[in-house]
Enzyme design. Structure first.
Site, PDB file in Angstrom:
ATOM      1  N   ASP A   1       0.817  -1.120  -0.157  1.00 25.91           N
ATOM      2  CA  ASP A   1      -0.023  -0.003   0.159  1.00 25.91           C
ATOM      3  C   ASP A   1       1.014   1.380   0.083  1.00 25.91           C
ATOM      4  O   ASP A   1       2.009   1.068   0.629  1.00 25.91           O
ATOM      5  CB  ASP A   1      -0.804   0.285   1.326  1.00 25.91           C
TER       6      ASP A   1
ATOM      7  N   ARG B   1       0.017   9.036 -10.391  1.00 29.35           N
ATOM      8  CA  ARG B   1      -0.210   7.869  -9.653  1.00 29.35           C
ATOM      9  C   ARG B   1       0.776   6.531 -10.438  1.00 29.35           C
ATOM     10  O   ARG B   1       1.089   5.694  -9.540  1.00 29.35           O
ATOM     11  CB  ARG B   1      -1.708   7.327  -9.530  1.00 29.35           C
TER      12      ARG B   1
ATOM     13  N   ASN C   1      -9.992  -2.474  -6.550  1.00 31.01           N
ATOM     14  CA  ASN C   1      -9.359  -1.668  -7.563  1.00 31.01           C
ATOM     15  C   ASN C   1     -10.007  -1.291  -8.698  1.00 31.01           C
ATOM     16  O   ASN C   1      -9.583  -0.436  -9.435  1.00 31.01           O
ATOM     17  CB  ASN C   1      -7.983  -2.331  -7.745  1.00 31.01           C
TER      18      ASN C   1
ATOM     19  N   SER D   1      -8.100  -5.112   4.439  1.00 29.22           N
ATOM     20  CA  SER D   1      -8.614  -4.746   3.038  1.00 29.22           C
ATOM     21  C   SER D   1      -8.873  -5.929   2.325  1.00 29.22           C
ATOM     22  O   SER D   1      -8.438  -6.199   1.186  1.00 29.22           O
ATOM     23  CB  SER D   1      -7.274  -3.992   2.483  1.00 29.22           C
TER      24      SER D   1
END
Length: 261
Positions: A36, A49, A84, A209
């Site tokens: 992460d 990103r 995602n 997660s």
């Protein structure tokens, strides 16, 4: 070829000191990582990103080599979750492209160093071009036995459990009285893999997660504020050192033989 840690660590460095503390007879057999912080790493530097994900791929290489040299048997990396897909389409497309590049570029290195490659997750949802690279590398490395590198792709822990239940119901051959934890685990995508001993989470977030929800029931958790692109071999070695200091009782009042740090 990757041999051992000898010659891999800089003499007199922090990582060499940490490696000296590790008892190789009590290594975690299976290390899992929630990688992460790629986006935050990029944002802190004013970058797109995707640049964070590219930088993170270098940490994947370093973690894989370090685990293999150390003697870890299984390394599972949370690479792409079902959640995602909610990210911007362009980022998702570039992520899968980055994965294909990694598999093409690093597949030979994995094979030459005796590593087996495997993917867990919902394969039906993985883009065909990426899936072709996955299957090619799985086939190429199937006979290797030094360490197994597992990528969790299009993966979700709840979805995995639900799919296992569907398989059981569809088969119609499992009687309720016969269903125990071992039998249920045989319907999961991780069949054949031992449960993780150590789960590393980067970026400081205190959550799992939706990752390996069934499998991490007794896994030792280690969280670091370090963002994944900055995660280096010294961080991995520190995680192992701290793991070996833990008292793993698995719900009992006494440690299992060889598990007490």
């Amino acid at each position: 070829m990757w041999e051992s840690l000898e010659g891999y660590l800089r003499p007199g460095s922090e990582e060499e000191r940490l490696a000296a503390e590790i008892d190789t007879a009590r290594l975690p057999r299976h290390v899992a990582v929630i990688m992460d912080g790629n986006g935050r790493w990029a944002g802190q530097r004013g970058l797109a990103r995707i640049e964070g994900h590219k930088a993170g791929s270098e940490s994947v290489r370093e973690a894989t080599e370090t685990c293999a040299r150390l003697g870890v048997s299984y390394l599972t990396l949370y690479a792409f979750s079902k959640e995602n897909w909610k990210r911007p389409r362009q980022e998702v497309v570039r992520l899968w492209g980055l994965l294909r590049t990694y598999l093409r570029k690093d597949g030979r290195t994995l094979d030459e160093n005796g590593l087996r490659f495997r993917v867990i997750g919902d394969r039906d949802g993985i883009p065909r071009t990426a899936m072709a690279e996955v299957e090619r590398l799985e086939k190429r490395t199937a006979a290797n036995g030094r360490m197994t590198l597992v990528l969790a792709l299009n993966y979700g822990g709840r979805a995995e459990i639900l799919e296992a239940v569907r398989r059981i119901l569809k088969g119609g051959k499992v009687r309720s009285g016969d269903l125990d934890e071992d039998l249920f685990a045989s319907f999961l995508s991780t069949v054949g893999l031992p449960d993780p001993d150590l789960l590393i989470r980067t970026s400081g977030e205190m959550r799992v997660s939706n990752f390996l929800l069934w499998q991490i029931a007794y896994t030792e958790l280690w969280v670091t504020p370090v963002l994944w692109p900055d995660f280096q071999r010294k961080d991995l070695l520190q995680a192992v050192v701290d793991y070996q200091k833990r008292d793993r009782r698995f719900g009992d009042v006494q440690s299992r033989p060889g598990e007490k740090g």
